[in-house]
Design a protein around this motif. Structure first.
Motif, PDB file in Angstrom:
ATOM      1  N   GLY A  22       0.826  -1.200   0.000  1.00 17.94           N
ATOM      2  CA  GLY A  22       0.000   0.000   0.000  1.00 17.94           C
ATOM      3  C   GLY A  22       0.855   1.241   0.000  1.00 17.94           C
ATOM      4  N   GLN A  23       0.262   2.327   0.476  1.00 16.85           N
ATOM      5  CA  GLN A  23       0.953   3.602   0.538  1.00 16.85           C
ATOM      6  C   GLN A  23       0.899   4.143   1.961  1.00 16.85           C
ATOM      7  OE1 GLN A  23      -1.206   5.858  -2.433  1.00 16.85           O
ATOM      8  NE2 GLN A  23       0.407   5.451  -3.921  1.00 16.85           N
ATOM      9  N   SER A  24       1.900   4.931   2.315  1.00 19.91           N
ATOM     10  CA  SER A  24       1.924   5.618   3.597  1.00 19.91           C
ATOM     11  C   SER A  24       2.591   6.972   3.396  1.00 19.91           C
ATOM     12  CB  SER A  24       2.666   4.792   4.651  1.00 19.91           C
ATOM     13  OG  SER A  24       4.026   4.648   4.303  1.00 19.91           O
ATOM     14  N   ALA A  25       2.536   7.817   4.407  1.00 20.61           N
ATOM     15  CA  ALA A  25       3.069   9.173   4.260  1.00 20.61           C
ATOM     16  C   ALA A  25       4.520   9.160   3.792  1.00 20.61           C
ATOM     17  CB  ALA A  25       2.941   9.936   5.574  1.00 20.61           C
ATOM     18  N   CYS A  26       5.369   8.426   4.484  1.00 22.79           N
ATOM     19  CA  CYS A  26       6.800   8.433   4.161  1.00 22.79           C
ATOM     20  C   CYS A  26       7.311   7.094   3.641  1.00 22.79           C
ATOM     21  CB  CYS A  26       7.592   8.865   5.386  1.00 22.79           C
ATOM     22  SG  CYS A  26       7.265  10.580   5.847  1.00 22.79           S
ATOM     23  N   THR A  32       4.751   2.266  -0.290  1.00 25.25           N
ATOM     24  CA  THR A  32       5.430   3.347  -1.004  1.00 25.25           C
ATOM     25  C   THR A  32       5.046   4.684  -0.377  1.00 25.25           C
ATOM     26  OG1 THR A  32       3.620   3.494  -2.608  1.00 25.25           O
ATOM     27  CG2 THR A  32       5.486   2.112  -3.197  1.00 25.25           C
ATOM     28  N   ALA A  33       5.916   5.645  -0.508  1.00 26.03           N
ATOM     29  CA  ALA A  33       5.692   6.964   0.083  1.00 26.03           C
ATOM     30  C   ALA A  33       4.736   7.784  -0.772  1.00 26.03           C
ATOM     31  CB  ALA A  33       7.017   7.701   0.232  1.00 26.03           C
ATOM     32  N   VAL A  34       3.775   8.419  -0.130  1.00 28.01           N
ATOM     33  CA  VAL A  34       2.874   9.353  -0.791  1.00 28.01           C
ATOM     34  C   VAL A  34       3.553  10.721  -0.840  1.00 28.01           C
ATOM     35  CG1 VAL A  34       0.658  10.545  -0.621  1.00 28.01           C
ATOM     36  CG2 VAL A  34       0.818   8.123  -0.033  1.00 28.01           C
ATOM     37  N   CYS A  35       4.192  11.095   0.254  1.00 28.93           N
ATOM     38  CA  CYS A  35       4.807  12.416   0.409  1.00 28.93           C
ATOM     39  C   CYS A  35       6.329  12.308   0.277  1.00 28.93           C
ATOM     40  CB  CYS A  35       4.457  12.982   1.784  1.00 28.93           C
ATOM     41  SG  CYS A  35       2.680  13.006   2.144  1.00 28.93           S
ATOM     42  N   ARG A  36       6.958  13.461   0.177  1.00 30.43           N
ATOM     43  CA  ARG A  36       8.423  13.512   0.195  1.00 30.43           C
ATOM     44  C   ARG A  36       8.835  13.791   1.633  1.00 30.43           C
ATOM     45  NH1 ARG A  36       6.187  15.800  -3.903  1.00 30.43           N
ATOM     46  NH2 ARG A  36       6.240  17.923  -3.119  1.00 30.43           N
ATOM     47  N   PRO A  58      -2.408  11.803   4.773  1.00 32.75           N
ATOM     48  CA  PRO A  58      -2.129  10.452   5.282  1.00 32.75           C
ATOM     49  C   PRO A  58      -2.165  10.480   6.809  1.00 32.75           C
ATOM     50  CG  PRO A  58      -0.462  11.133   3.684  1.00 32.75           C
ATOM     51  CD  PRO A  58      -1.308  12.332   3.974  1.00 32.75           C
ATOM     52  N   ASN A  59      -2.719   9.441   7.418  1.00 33.20           N
ATOM     53  CA  ASN A  59      -2.835   9.434   8.879  1.00 33.20           C
ATOM     54  C   ASN A  59      -1.604   8.861   9.565  1.00 33.20           C
ATOM     55  OD1 ASN A  59      -3.164   6.750   8.344  1.00 33.20           O
ATOM     56  ND2 ASN A  59      -5.239   6.605   9.132  1.00 33.20           N
ATOM     57  N   ASP A  60      -0.604   8.449   8.806  1.00 29.43           N
ATOM     58  CA  ASP A  60       0.587   7.863   9.412  1.00 29.43           C
ATOM     59  C   ASP A  60       1.812   8.759   9.242  1.00 29.43           C
ATOM     60  OD1 ASP A  60       0.748   7.549   6.698  1.00 29.43           O
ATOM     61  OD2 ASP A  60       1.481   5.488   6.770  1.00 29.43           O
ATOM     62  N   ILE A  61       1.614  10.058   9.282  1.00 29.01           N
ATOM     63  CA  ILE A  61       2.723  11.005   9.253  1.00 29.01           C
ATOM     64  C   ILE A  61       3.560  10.737  10.509  1.00 29.01           C
ATOM     65  CG2 ILE A  61       3.320  13.456   9.400  1.00 29.01           C
ATOM     66  CD1 ILE A  61       0.601  13.977   7.940  1.00 29.01           C
ATOM     67  N   PRO A  62       4.894  10.684  10.390  1.00 33.22           N
ATOM     68  CA  PRO A  62       5.718  10.387  11.572  1.00 33.22           C
ATOM     69  C   PRO A  62       5.406  11.323  12.737  1.00 33.22           C
ATOM     70  CG  PRO A  62       7.072  10.370   9.591  1.00 33.22           C
ATOM     71  CD  PRO A  62       5.717  10.872   9.178  1.00 33.22           C
ATOM     72  N   VAL A  63       5.304  10.755  13.937  1.00 31.31           N
ATOM     73  CA  VAL A  63       4.898  11.541  15.103  1.00 31.31           C
ATOM     74  C   VAL A  63       5.902  12.629  15.467  1.00 31.31           C
ATOM     75  CG1 VAL A  63       3.421   9.766  16.111  1.00 31.31           C
ATOM     76  CG2 VAL A  63       5.848   9.842  16.712  1.00 31.31           C
ATOM     77  N   ASN A  64       7.154  12.489  15.043  1.00 25.48           N
ATOM     78  CA  ASN A  64       8.156  13.503  15.355  1.00 25.48           C
ATOM     79  C   ASN A  64       8.393  14.453  14.174  1.00 25.48           C
ATOM     80  OD1 ASN A  64       9.258  11.359  14.017  1.00 25.48           O
ATOM     81  ND2 ASN A  64      11.163  11.328  15.165  1.00 25.48           N
ATOM     82  N   THR A  65       7.333  14.706  13.401  1.00 24.51           N
ATOM     83  CA  THR A  65       7.390  15.671  12.305  1.00 24.51           C
ATOM     84  C   THR A  65       7.367  17.083  12.882  1.00 24.51           C
ATOM     85  OG1 THR A  65       6.328  14.175  10.743  1.00 24.51           O
ATOM     86  CG2 THR A  65       6.144  16.528  10.269  1.00 24.51           C
ATOM     87  N   THR A  66       8.292  17.936  12.411  1.00 24.31           N
ATOM     88  CA  THR A  66       8.325  19.327  12.859  1.00 24.31           C
ATOM     89  C   THR A  66       7.795  20.279  11.795  1.00 24.31           C
ATOM     90  OG1 THR A  66      10.636  19.459  12.177  1.00 24.31           O
ATOM     91  CG2 THR A  66      10.210  19.032  14.506  1.00 24.31           C
ATOM     92  N   GLU A  77     -10.922  19.263   4.907  1.00 21.65           N
ATOM     93  CA  GLU A  77     -10.806  19.237   6.359  1.00 21.65           C
ATOM     94  C   GLU A  77      -9.691  18.282   6.753  1.00 21.65           C
ATOM     95  OE1 GLU A  77     -14.485  17.946   8.064  1.00 21.65           O
ATOM     96  OE2 GLU A  77     -14.299  15.932   7.272  1.00 21.65           O
ATOM     97  N   ILE A  78      -9.237  18.443   7.977  1.00 20.89           N
ATOM     98  CA  ILE A  78      -8.217  17.549   8.530  1.00 20.89           C
ATOM     99  C   ILE A  78      -8.749  17.074   9.868  1.00 20.89           C
ATOM    100  CG2 ILE A  78      -5.857  17.354   9.402  1.00 20.89           C
ATOM    101  CD1 ILE A  78      -5.090  19.612   7.470  1.00 20.89           C
ATOM    102  N   SER A  79      -8.789  15.780  10.077  1.00 23.32           N
ATOM    103  CA  SER A  79      -9.312  15.270  11.347  1.00 23.32           C
ATOM    104  C   SER A  79      -8.404  15.749  12.482  1.00 23.32           C
ATOM    105  CB  SER A  79      -9.414  13.744  11.335  1.00 23.32           C
ATOM    106  OG  SER A  79      -8.171  13.155  11.605  1.00 23.32           O
ATOM    107  N   HIS A  80      -9.004  16.034  13.619  1.00 23.64           N
ATOM    108  CA  HIS A  80      -8.244  16.553  14.755  1.00 23.64           C
ATOM    109  C   HIS A  80      -7.137  15.593  15.171  1.00 23.64           C
ATOM    110  CE1 HIS A  80     -10.959  19.825  14.926  1.00 23.64           C
ATOM    111  NE2 HIS A  80     -11.984  19.133  15.390  1.00 23.64           N
ATOM    112  N   ASP A  81      -7.393  14.296  15.119  1.00 25.60           N
ATOM    113  CA  ASP A  81      -6.394  13.305  15.531  1.00 25.60           C
ATOM    114  C   ASP A  81      -5.138  13.353  14.668  1.00 25.60           C
ATOM    115  OD1 ASP A  81      -8.245  12.525  17.387  1.00 25.60           O
ATOM    116  OD2 ASP A  81      -8.852  10.718  16.326  1.00 25.60           O
ATOM    117  N   THR A  82      -5.294  13.666  13.394  1.00 29.23           N
ATOM    118  CA  THR A  82      -4.157  13.664  12.479  1.00 29.23           C
ATOM    119  C   THR A  82      -3.066  14.607  12.950  1.00 29.23           C
ATOM    120  OG1 THR A  82      -5.591  13.095  10.613  1.00 29.23           O
ATOM    121  CG2 THR A  82      -3.447  14.050  10.086  1.00 29.23           C
TER     122      THR A  82
END
Length: 159
Positions: A22-26, A32-36, A58-66, A77-82
């Motif tokens: 499938g695909q994921s954020a990174c 495969t990565a959706v984003c760079r 994508p809901n699996d953006i790394p939690v330590n993204t700055t 819209e963006i879900s609050h949890d994201t």
């Protein structure tokens, strides 16, 4: 020769276990990565999902993204949890989407860019954001700004 064929067959089976599912954020070993994505030397991430035509982040953006760039998409819209799970997020760019409301942002966010959207209400969007320094919402179509909208934003320098 039979042993060699058997080994080749086993290798193909093992490789088949690691095929892209499938695909994921990174991206990772099974997707495969959706984003760079760029991992910084301190272990934090810069994630660029700009201009990909996304209707959902994508809901699996790394939690330590700055840094999160998501401009020029079709986000409504963006879900609050994201975003709330991204506690290290300091900088977000949501320009040129189709958003009508702002999501809840992590408490330590510093810069928010949300220009060229259809945002009509920002009521409650900035509650508790004591580190907020800059908000840009040019051409965002906000109709009402209450006098309590920025009550927690003592460091806000630019709006």
């Amino acid at each position: 020769m039979t042993t060699l064929v058997w080994i080749a067959f086993l290798l193909m089976e093992i490789v088949g276990l690691f095929k892209v599912l499938g695909q994921s954020a990174c991206g990772n070993i099974t997707s495969t990565a959706v984003c760079r994505c760029l991992k910084n030397s301190d272990g934090t991430w810069k994630v660029n999902c700009s201009g990909l035509g996304l209707s959902v982040l994508p809901n699996d953006i790394p939690v330590n993204t700055t840094y999160l760039y998501a401009e020029h998409n079709n986000l409504t819209e963006i879900s609050h949890d994201t975003l709330l799970r991204l506690q290290h997020l300091r900088y977000i760019v949501l320009d040129a989407n189709k958003m009508t409301t702002l999501p809840k942002f992590p408490k330590e966010i510093i810069n928010i860019y949300a220009s060229y959207n259809n945002i009509q209400s920002i009521d409650g969007a900035f509650d508790g954001l004591t580190s907020l320094f800059q908000v840009e919402m040019n051409h965002a179509r906000v109709k009402v700004i209450k006098n309590t909208t920025f009550k927690d934003n003592l460091n806000l320098y630019r709006m």
